[in-house]
Design an enzyme around this catalytic site. Structure first.
Site, PDB file in Angstrom:
ATOM      1  N   SER A 182      86.547  46.825  55.006  1.00  0.00           N
ATOM      2  CA  SER A 182      86.243  47.825  56.043  1.00  0.00           C
ATOM      3  C   SER A 182      87.174  47.736  57.250  1.00  0.00           C
ATOM      4  O   SER A 182      87.659  48.757  57.738  1.00  0.00           O
ATOM      5  CB  SER A 182      84.787  47.672  56.482  1.00  0.00           C
ATOM      6  OG  SER A 182      84.550  46.360  56.976  1.00  0.00           O
ATOM      7  N   LYS A 242      88.980  38.639  48.633  1.00  0.00           N
ATOM      8  CA  LYS A 242      88.441  39.486  49.706  1.00  0.00           C
ATOM      9  C   LYS A 242      88.489  38.730  51.014  1.00  0.00           C
ATOM     10  O   LYS A 242      87.993  37.602  51.037  1.00  0.00           O
ATOM     11  CB  LYS A 242      87.004  39.867  49.350  1.00  0.00           C
ATOM     12  CG  LYS A 242      86.325  40.740  50.386  1.00  0.00           C
ATOM     13  CD  LYS A 242      84.875  41.008  50.014  1.00  0.00           C
ATOM     14  CE  LYS A 242      84.244  41.921  51.064  1.00  0.00           C
ATOM     15  NZ  LYS A 242      82.831  42.152  50.851  1.00  0.00           N
ATOM     16  N   LYS A 302      86.182  34.563  48.684  1.00  0.00           N
ATOM     17  CA  LYS A 302      85.711  35.422  49.767  1.00  0.00           C
ATOM     18  C   LYS A 302      85.790  34.629  51.062  1.00  0.00           C
ATOM     19  O   LYS A 302      85.109  33.611  51.220  1.00  0.00           O
ATOM     20  CB  LYS A 302      84.278  35.862  49.478  1.00  0.00           C
ATOM     21  CG  LYS A 302      83.756  36.885  50.465  1.00  0.00           C
ATOM     22  CD  LYS A 302      82.367  37.351  50.045  1.00  0.00           C
ATOM     23  CE  LYS A 302      81.786  38.361  51.001  1.00  0.00           C
ATOM     24  NZ  LYS A 302      80.423  38.749  50.601  1.00  0.00           N
TER      25      LYS A 302
HETATM   26 ZN   LIG Z   1      76.105  38.801  51.239  1.00  0.00          ZN
END
Ligand SMILES: [Zn+2]
Length: 334
Positions: free
Chosen positions: A282, A256, A203
């Site tokens: 998003s 991500k 991430k």
């Molecule tokens: Zn978080």
């Protein structure tokens, strides 16, 4: 022409042949639709920076879930916006927390729809960080350190309460060191050995999360998340993050965001055998929606090409706010 050049176009001459030799195919089974649930009743509020994405209260949630089920989408990913926030994110792990309640509502009505629970604290803490924080003042500014090992305990409590409520898959997104092992142990001890962990292994600290933070009201109140999320400049580090998750017992790995990190998806695909998840985040959604609203791009074509790219790069599963749109488009012929 005196050399035997290759006629690549032989395989492109008709839709039937192109269909037969197509290497990558999108199906509705690839998708997970994220849902934002919130407190109150009668709530269905569109998120301004994410047209077509809404906050739902528990009573309006059912209609949305019905639509998702009718479209054949196999799974939803739940994010919660709680009524109260505090320093340790208590609303994340109480039995009547918003994600736990939403899970019960969904599983009662649609037992076959998979509920993936996002396991993090940032939507539930008043400071917006993904774990417990030690704060102090420096030159008149509030600063803070996120406490790794202290946070693990709270994340385990969160995961166990989500599993208890009926979540089918636990998706820890907090990026604390050792989070997969801690949550695996916690789930096993609580009797949830059968619940898989979809780890947000890789991430990045990314600007593409901007609209989500508005949606989840989770922007950090001080500092940023760079001490626990990854530097977008690094790819080899992604392999180290993923490897430790594999060793700690993750069942699925995630990258991500996805769009700017397709090479990382490919690296993980080549290196590991676990199912791989791409999160089409998003900001990736909002950019396409905004350009489409202006008439600058063909939304359907752009989304199809983007999601195909993620699958071609190695993703087995794609978490995307376009899941409902894409499911509809896949039913139509063009
Ligand atoms: Zn978080």
């Amino acid at each position: 022409m005196n050399y035997p050049f290759v006629r690549h176009r032989r395989l492109r001459q008709s839709a039937a042949i192109r269909g037969m030799v197509r290497e990558t195919v999108l199906t509705v089974d690839d998708f997970i639709q994220p849902i934002f649930v919130t407190y109150g009743s009668g709530v269905k509020n569109e998120i301004p920076s994410m047209p077509g994405v809404f906050h739902f209260s528990l009573d309006t949630l059912e209609e949305e879930v019905k639509e998702i089920v009718d479209l054949g989408i196999p799974a939803v990913l739940l994010f919660g916006i709680p009524e109260t926030k505090d320093a340790v994110g208590t609303s994340a792990f109480v039995d009547n927390g918003i994600v736990q309640e939403a899970t019960r509502v969904i599983k009662k009505r649609y037992p076959d729809l998979l509920v993936v629970a996002d396991t993090c604290l940032c939507e539930f803490t008043d400071h917006g960080h993904c774990g417990m924080v030690h704060t102090y003042e420096r030159d008149g500014h509030v600063c803070g350190d996120v406490l790794n090992d202290e946070s693990l305990e709270l994340l385990v409590k969160t995961a166990v309460s989500q599993a208890k409520a009926g979540a089918d898959i636990i998706a820890p997104s907090n990026m604390m060191d050792g989070f997969v092992q801690a949550i695996r142990t916690g789930l096993d001890e609580a009797g949830f050995t059968h619940v898989p962990i979809m780890s947000y292994s890789v991430k990045y600290a990314s600007a593409f999360y901007g609209p989500f933070r508005e949606a989840a009201d989770s922007a950090p109140q001080f500092g940023d998340r760079k001490s626990y999320q990854m530097d977008p400049a690094n790819a080899r580090e992604a392999l180290r993050e993923a490897e430790s998750d594999v060793l700690e017992g993750a069942d699925m790995l995630m990258v991500k965001p996805a769009l700017a990190f397709m090479d990382v998806l490919r690296m993980l695909r080549d290196q590991f055998d676990l199912p791989l998840v791409a999160y089409n985040v998003s900001g990736e959604y909002s950019m396409v929606k905004a350009a489409a609203q202006k008439g600058w791009i063909d939304e359907r074509a752009i989304v199809t090409e983007t999601l195909l790219g993620m699958k071609r790069a190695g993703a087995d599963i794609i978490i995307t706010y376009f899941a409902k749109d894409m499911a509809r488009w896949l039913r139509e012929k063009r």
